[in-house]
Design a protein around this motif. Structure first.
Motif, short mmCIF file in Angstrom:
data_model
loop_
_atom_site.label_atom_id
_atom_site.label_comp_id
_atom_site.label_asym_id
_atom_site.label_seq_id
_atom_site.Cartn_x
_atom_site.Cartn_y
_atom_site.Cartn_z
N LEU A 86 43.03 44.22 27.73
CA LEU A 86 43.44 42.83 27.92
C LEU A 86 44.42 42.69 29.08
CD1 LEU A 86 43.89 41.71 24.20
CD2 LEU A 86 42.04 41.10 25.75
N GLY A 87 45.33 43.68 29.18
CA GLY A 87 46.28 43.63 30.29
C GLY A 87 45.61 43.73 31.64
N SER A 88 44.61 44.61 31.73
CA SER A 88 43.89 44.74 33.00
C SER A 88 43.14 43.45 33.35
CB SER A 88 42.90 45.90 32.92
OG SER A 88 43.58 47.12 32.66
N MET A 89 42.49 42.86 32.35
CA MET A 89 41.78 41.60 32.59
C MET A 89 42.76 40.51 33.01
SD MET A 89 39.07 41.61 29.42
CE MET A 89 38.54 39.96 29.84
N TRP A 90 43.89 40.46 32.34
CA TRP A 90 44.91 39.48 32.68
C TRP A 90 45.41 39.68 34.11
CZ3 TRP A 90 50.44 39.31 30.17
CH2 TRP A 90 51.07 38.11 30.53
N TYR A 91 45.60 40.96 34.46
CA TYR A 91 46.11 41.30 35.79
C TYR A 91 45.22 40.74 36.89
CZ TYR A 91 47.81 44.30 39.57
OH TYR A 91 48.33 44.76 40.74
N GLN A 113 42.91 38.37 36.59
CA GLN A 113 42.58 36.95 36.45
C GLN A 113 43.74 36.03 36.80
OE1 GLN A 113 41.01 36.37 32.53
NE2 GLN A 113 39.02 37.18 33.04
N ILE A 114 44.88 36.61 37.09
CA ILE A 114 46.04 35.77 37.42
C ILE A 114 45.76 34.93 38.67
CG2 ILE A 114 48.37 35.87 38.35
CD1 ILE A 114 49.00 38.04 36.39
N SER A 133 43.58 32.07 37.84
CA SER A 133 44.31 31.09 37.03
C SER A 133 45.23 30.24 37.88
CB SER A 133 45.10 31.80 35.92
OG SER A 133 44.25 32.52 35.07
N THR A 182 51.75 35.34 43.10
CA THR A 182 51.24 36.18 42.01
C THR A 182 51.90 37.55 41.94
OG1 THR A 182 49.46 37.04 43.41
CG2 THR A 182 48.97 35.06 42.11
N ARG A 235 52.28 39.79 38.68
CA ARG A 235 51.55 41.05 38.50
C ARG A 235 52.50 42.16 38.07
NH1 ARG A 235 47.81 40.85 43.98
NH2 ARG A 235 46.38 39.21 43.28
N VAL A 244 53.26 41.60 34.51
CA VAL A 244 52.15 42.00 33.64
C VAL A 244 52.19 43.50 33.38
CG1 VAL A 244 49.65 42.25 33.52
CG2 VAL A 244 50.65 40.08 34.22
#
Length: 581
Positions: free
Chosen positions: A35-40, A42-43, A46, A280, A284, A287
């Motif tokens: 989830l952290g990698s996906m969040w990283y 997708q910032i 977003s 970002t 990042r 994150v």
């Protein structure tokens, strides 16, 4: 193969607590890292989405501001263009300079000079005519002064206002021909608007690093503004670019565009993508830190949970103590199905229900207070408004200003029936009183230039209906029918009401310009600005059913008739029952 066997044997030989600890750590860290990698990654998307939303909101606000200003200018121009005294004065044959000067001094100058005095964004209003009249300062000029302009031929014979704007010359004008029924002379009204003041809101949408471009239907620049901390970005977004060209520079900018269909303008609002990328970087880093911190906390939590079995009971006891102190937050969870897990689950359900009950009581108290405040405002505001109108009426009577007195009385009646004490249901008699007051006000505003005839079945007055259904129909008949009538015949407006079996039929007929056949077919399905006939039709069908509503019939340059059909309802109680069914 031997290494695999050794690893398997080593895992089997581990103590049970360490096996659970190892399995829980692996099972917990994998989702967090995923989830952290996906969040990283997708910032960026977003933030781009959020920036687009900010740009869209700012753009929509700016467009609303432009629409409001142009509507204000059109209202001022319409009052001048359709002023009968102005028309008569511009087409008259003068025997002496004194008669001409009297028209200038008594009618033309007060009418044209007042708006620029009241609104600083209006530089001047000038009438150009080919009638043999003496020029009067900048208020009246010969038509030859403007006949060399590129827009002259297209606007001279037009029956609609034209906007003339250019970013290169920084000019903004509103051109509107003054209709002459006898077609003896050509008269054109020109309103010059301060270019910088009109577009001043565009230069303050953001503090820096953004640009605005407005193009007309031919792709010519109407307005442009750029402010970038990085000077190399200036000029990249060319005003002369086509739509395909705009697409080509989307890698450099986040772009939002919107249309002004009434004026065939396209507005672009754009910001550099580098700003978003720079923004970002801290996120990042955050994150990564959050992921590492989450893993560390998870490892420690799993270790403590595996080591201390009694920890859930301690948390449950701590949570109960917090609830006793007034903190209703559930901080203990357990997914087990044993006695401890069941106890914690039931405790959580109990606290959640208690929270819901408290929230319901709290929200009901807030709703009651808001309702009482709105009720108080509904009592105070209309009373203040009516008292003010009553005072104006008294002053007008004392000053023997009969027209002002009549206008205040009509306004008082109109707004009293419009507000209707905050109710949406009104008696037929009061709805007709609202429309009649509105028509009387329009007659005063139009110097009684049109006639009104009523055919009303008074036996239907005690029935009830939705309020504000007739006034929009009458407003359209006057503004789009009678006001645009080209023949010399006086305007006529007919209002009818009759009962047909179990329905009431209202009709509004005018002898105005009529409606084009193509527009007539879609008049009840096309969205318009303001509260139009489409909204009335949808409101009636939503309230009474699809078998009721509006019906239009029209013939160009002859008449337009709109018919409203609703069911007979005897009171608000029966009407509410009808809606429930």
């Amino acid at each position: 193969m031997n290494e695999m066997n050794l690893f398997k044997q080593g895992f089997i030989n581990l103590k049970f607590r360490k096996k659970i600890l190892l399995i829980c750590i692996v099972a917990s860290c994998l989702p967090i890292m995923t989830l952290g990698s996906m969040w990283y990654y997708q910032i960026q998307d977003s933030l781009v989405t959020r920036e687009n939303e900010n740009l869209s909101e700012a753009l929509n606000q700016s467009i609303l501001n432009i629409d409001y200003k142009i509507d204000n200018y059109l209202n001022i121009v319409n009052q001048i263009v359709w002023n009968e005294e102005i028309k008569n004065g511009l087409t008259a044959e003068y025997d002496s300079n004194y008669e001409m000067y009297k028209f200038y001094n008594d009618t033309l100058a007060p009418t044209l000079a007042t708006p620029p005095t009241l609104q600083t964004d209006i530089d001047s209003i000038t009438v150009y005519t080919d009638n043999q009249m003496n020029p009067y300062d900048q208020l009246l000029r010969p038509l030859a002064d403007i006949n060399q302009n590129s827009w002259f031929n297209s606007t001279k014979d037009s029956n609609r206002p034209t906007l003339v704007a250019s970013s290169e010359d920084e000019i903004f004008k509103l051109i509107y021909p003054i209709f002459d029924e006898r077609r003896m002379y050509n008269n054109i009204l020109q309103m010059e608007i301060n270019y910088q003041q009109f577009f001043d809101s565009m230069s303050s949408l953001f503090e820096e690093d953004y640009g605005v471009a407005i193009l007309d239907s031919d792709g010519n620049p109407v307005y442009s503004y750029e402010t970038f901390s990085d000077r190399s970005l200036e000029g990249k977004f060319s005003l002369l670019e086509s739509a395909e060209g705009v697409d080509n520079i989307e890698s450099d900018f986040v772009i939002q565009q919107a249309e002004l269909p009434s004026y065939s303008w396209t507005v672009y609002l754009y910001r550099p993508t580098d700003i978003i990328s720079a923004a970002t970087l801290p996120m990042r880093v955050t994150v990564v830190l959050v992921i590492l911190l989450s893993i560390l906390i998870m490892v420690l939590s799993i270790y403590l949970l595996a080591k201390v079995v009694v920890r859930p009971l301690e948390k449950l006891s701590e949570n109960m103590r917090k609830i006793e102190e007034g903190d209703l937050t559930v901080s203990v969870f357990n997914s087990g199905t044993d006695e401890i897990g069941s106890l914690i689950k039931q405790f959580g359900d109990m606290v959640n229900k208690l929270n819901n009950m408290i929230n319901q009581v709290y929200k009901s108290k807030i709703a009651q207070q808001e309702y009482e405040m709105k009720a108080l405002q509904a009592q105070i505001n209309p009373h203040f408004f009516y008292n003010s109108l009553s005072l104006i009426n008294s002053k007008a009577i004392m000053a023997e200003q009969e027209e002002i007195s009549q206008m205040t009385q009509h306004l008082s009646s109109f707004y009293r029936t419009t507000l209707n004490k905050g109710r949406s249901i009104i008696e037929v008699e009061k709805e007709l009183e609202n429309v009649i007051s509105y028509i009387n006000i329009q007659q005063l505003m139009h110097s009684n230039s049109f006639d009104v005839h009523y055919e009303l079945d008074k036996s239907t007055y005690h029935y009830t209906m939705l309020n504000l259904l007739l006034q929009p129909l009458v407003e359209n008949a006057i503004n789009h029918g009678i006001d645009h009538k080209e023949s010399s015949e006086r305007g006529k407006l007919m209002i009818k009401l009759k009962r047909i079996e179990n329905t009431l039929e209202f009709s509004v007929t005018d002898n105005g310009a009529g409606i084009e056949p193509t527009k007539l077919q879609s008049i009840l399905t096309t969205k318009t600005e303001g509260y139009g006939v489409r909204n009335v039709h949808n409101r009636v069908q939503l309230f009474y059913g699809s078998s009721y509503g509006l019906k239009y019939e029209s013939e160009m340059d002859y008449y337009t008739k709109v018919t409203l059909v609703i069911p007979i309802v005897h009171g608000e109680t029966q009407l509410s029952h009808h809606v429930d069914e």
